[in-house]
Design a protein around this motif. Structure first.
Motif: not given
Length: 361
Positions: A305-320, A337-340
């Motif tokens: 969805l983030a690859a398609h929707l520019q409205e998504i600003a950040l990706f939440e990564f649970l730091y565990v 940064h996270i690659a899609i």
């Protein structure tokens, strides 16, 4: 497509929270409850979805097996959003939201995965185009409950290259310690998980503004109280909420009250409802900050969805640190940064060994 089979696969995966120092109290959360939804179409194409199952694993599994699967199995699906809305209508007698919509979210994600695979495209391409190949991620810390561990963990995330860090802390002393550890250049946010009363929120928000928080998330209960959230905007602190909101109907009320709407694809109603929420955010000029745990198909679907929707600003990564991942070759952040991936569908391929070892009887 015609739905041939629907299966719910319950998993329980232990994880570590990356902190090895002294604690004020024992860890309360040590395992991920995840519910995978496997859907097979009549042509043999298999789609994977995920239903939110934190502390309600057996209940959501029952909802899929006894409420959703009997209605959906054998049905022909043309327009997925229309089909999902039809199932919402047929199941509304058990409640529009909560467990019912969690179960439907898992099915909806799997259907979109099948449709994209049948077209030979990634979900982003299937939705209309892949507009980016990576995006910034933020480190979402679990709750540690005191200044000392929070100081250590914030410093660790900054050393790992994150420019954005989210706390799950509620006290001023702990959040202030995090700001000191992060420094002025790191964007810091705090998820209160509805932990403040209205009076406490009115006291704390000016203090959060002084700490230059990027946003404060779910400050009060109930989290969908858009009128109170809108009124709290007078303190000049950006507010975020939405991970506990279901369907675009709830977001139609929430979006005007928020700086950052936060749909969760495994809770909101799947990809169909997520896209409807994204449309609301686009028209309101609001960036999306989706809720993304817990490393299952919902994680992969959010990346697409983030690859398609520019409205998504950040990706939440649970730091565990999970002891295992249920999907093979999971993309993880590198220096913030996270690659899609660009594989067909949502890109999820189950790790059969993890499914066998971590499956709940």
């Amino acid at each position: 497509m015609r739905i041939k089979t629907i299966a719910a696969i319950p998993l329980r995966i232990p994880f570590g929270d990356r902190y090895g120092g002294p604690r004020a109290k024992r860890r309360g959360w040590t395992e991920f409850d995840s519910l995978l939804v496997r859907v097979e179409a009549d042509d043999g194409t298999v789609g994977w979805g995920e239903a939110f199952a934190y502390s309600c694993l057996s209940t959501v599994r029952t909802a899929i097996e006894e409420m959703v699967a009997p209605l959906a199995t054998g049905r022909e699906v043309g327009d997925i959003a229309t089909f999902s809305r039809m199932l919402q209508k047929e199941l509304h007698i058990w409640g529009r939201y909560g467990i019912t919509i969690f179960a439907l979210s898992g099915l909806d994600i799997a259907l979109w995965d099948i449709a994209a695979k049948q077209a030979g495209k990634s979900l982003a391409e299937y939705l209309g185009g892949r507009r980016r190949h990576d995006l910034p991620a933020y480190a979402s810390l679990v709750r540690y409950g005191g200044p000392q561990p929070v100081d250590a963990m914030v410093r660790q995330t900054v050393a790992d290259g994150y420019n954005d860090v989210k706390l799950h802390e509620t006290t001023y002393e702990t959040i202030a310690a995090a700001r000191l550890a992060a420094g002025a250049d790191i964007r810091l946010t705090a998820d209160i998980n509805c932990g403040w009363s209205l009076a406490e929120a009115e006291d704390m928000l000016p203090r959060m503004r002084a700490l230059d928080l990027y946003w404060v998330e779910e400050p009060v209960f109930p989290p969908e109280d858009y009128e109170t959230l809108q009124a709290l905007g007078r303190f000049g602190v950006a507010l975020a909420a939405g991970e506990n909101a279901c369907t675009a109907m709830e977001f139609a009320r929430l979006v005007p009250a928020l700086a950052f709407p936060q749909p969760s694809v495994i809770k909101v109603g799947g990809i169909s409802e997520f896209l409807a929420v994204a449309d609301l955010a686009r028209r309101a000029g609001k960036p999306l900050m989706p809720h993304t745990p817990y490393f299952g198909p919902g994680y992969w679907a959010t990346l697409q969805l983030a690859a398609h929707l520019q409205e998504i600003a950040l990706f939440e990564f649970l730091y565990v640190h999970p002891e295992a991942f249920c999907g093979r070759d999971i993309p993880l952040p590198d220096r913030g940064h996270i690659a899609i991936p660009d594989a067909p569908g949502i890109g999820f391929t189950p790790d059969d060994d993890t499914l066998r070892r971590c499956r709940v009887a």
